[in-house]
Design an enzyme around this catalytic site. Structure first.
Site, mmCIF file in Angstrom:
data_model
loop_
_atom_site.group_PDB
_atom_site.id
_atom_site.type_symbol
_atom_site.label_atom_id
_atom_site.label_comp_id
_atom_site.label_asym_id
_atom_site.label_seq_id
_atom_site.Cartn_x
_atom_site.Cartn_y
_atom_site.Cartn_z
ATOM 1 N N LYS A 197 0.845 -1.211 0.000
ATOM 2 C CA LYS A 197 0.000 0.000 0.000
ATOM 3 C C LYS A 197 0.874 1.251 0.000
ATOM 4 O O LYS A 197 0.605 2.208 -0.730
ATOM 5 C CB LYS A 197 -0.928 -0.015 1.224
ATOM 6 N N GLN A 223 -5.034 -1.599 9.736
ATOM 7 C CA GLN A 223 -4.706 -2.846 9.040
ATOM 8 C C GLN A 223 -5.239 -4.054 9.825
ATOM 9 O O GLN A 223 -4.965 -4.202 11.009
ATOM 10 C CB GLN A 223 -3.177 -2.944 8.865
ATOM 11 N N ASP A 250 -11.338 2.701 4.004
ATOM 12 C CA ASP A 250 -11.618 1.267 3.834
ATOM 13 C C ASP A 250 -13.129 1.016 3.781
ATOM 14 O O ASP A 250 -13.562 -0.107 3.498
ATOM 15 C CB ASP A 250 -11.010 0.447 4.985
#
Ligand code: NDP
Length: 286
Positions: A54, A98, A121
């Site tokens: 990422k 994460q 997200d």
């Protein structure tokens, strides 16, 4: 039958990144540098790889990254404090936590503390609720990537009979809602299967578009698909033969009109759509 089309997520993700690079340059000319905060806990090797991917993808298009790498045994309050710091920093446009987290941390509870306006997200209740309502702000990256891949290959979604295998929070459930949205990128007739679905074979055989996200290598065999199907394999399984998907690619591909490889299919699209959400978040700040 015609030759099977391999849906090259790596290449399409490159196209998406190139479009985003132009947008980032425009934002910078307005004095805005898009910035993503990545909050990660512990040192699980897959998470380290995902985070590194990422970061690299962000750097390639000019998005800044600030990483908050917390110890494996960090107390929940410290994670909340880190997220709160990011929520209050006006130079940070997007925040991701994460996953998965170590067992002593409640992922859903912590995600809920992310400002929905920075939740790139798309996993807060607000953003998932907006998706279900038909008014999405940030859509989870993997489902968004699957739709983007289909759209860029001009594979129709509207009116299609779609079967999704897997009702997970990251892929199956949000994807079902995305494909049910009104409009060209939605308007599908969606069936969602899971581990308790009786006669999975027959349900899968009814699919014109089959999406699989179970984490079970080789679950989908050639007898489960009808000729001409489009197959999207979101599975990422680490095996002794390397990374494989949930579909028995070698046997299923010859029956399919189009299929994603693993790796190189859905995975790169996921990262690209996270970037797209981050750039969108920065645009909202202008
Ligand atoms: P979850 O574990 O949350 O969900 C898995 C789903 O698969 C569950 O709904 C489960 O059913 C179902 N399932 C398991 N076994 C079977 C079976 N034998 N038959 C039918 N259904 C079954 O996983 P996620 O949604 O988080 O992820 C799914 C896969 O996608 C994983 O391989 C993951 O690595 C991958 N993934 C890939 C990403 C990418 O970037 N490409 C991003 C995120 C995930 P039940 O609910 O009944 O238990």
């Amino acid at each position: 039958m015609e030759k099977t089309l391999i849906l090259d997520g790596k290449n399409i993700a490159r196209e998406v990144r190139s479009d985003l690079k132009t947008k980032v340059a425009q934002l910078k000319s307005h004095g805005v540098v898009p910035k993503l905060a990545i909050v990660m806990v512990g040192n699980a090797p897959p998470s380290l790889i995902y985070v590194a991917n990422k970061e690299k993808a962000c750097q390639q298009i000019g998005v800044e990254v600030e990483k908050f790498h917390l110890a494996e045994d960090v107390p929940p309050e410290a994670v909340r404090e880190t997220i709160s710091l990011c929520n209050n920093d006006k130079n940070i446009h997007g925040i991701i936590l994460q996953l998965p987290l170590p067992g002593h941390l409640d992922g859903n509870e912590l995600i809920e503390t992310i400002n929905p306006g920075k939740d790139v997200d798309g996993l807060t209740t607000t953003n998932l609720g907006r998706l279900v309502r038909g008014n999405p702000l940030y859509v989870p990256a993997t489902p968004a990537g699957i739709v983007e891949l289909l759209v860029r290959y001009s594979i129709p979604i509207a009116g299609k009979r779609v079967v999704i295998v897997g009702r997970g929070e990251l892929v199956g459930k949000p994807l079902a809602n995305l494909l049910l949205l009104k409009g060209n990128k939605g308007d599908a007739t969606v069936t969602v299967c899971h581990s308790r679905t009786p006669d999975l074979v027959a349900v899968c055989q009814s699919a014109e578009l089959l999406v699989v996200a179970t984490g079970r290598p080789g679950l989908i065999k050639e007898n489960m698909v009808k000729p001409g199907v489009v197959v999207i394999d979101a599975g990422i399984n680490r095996t002794e033969n390397g990374i494989v998907g949930d579909v028995d690619f070698d046997r299923v591909a010859p029956r399919a009109m189009a299929i994603t490889p693993v790796p190189g299919g859905v995975g790169p699209m996921t990262v690209a759509m996270l970037l797209a959400n981050t750039v969108q978040a920065a645009e909202r700040a202008v």
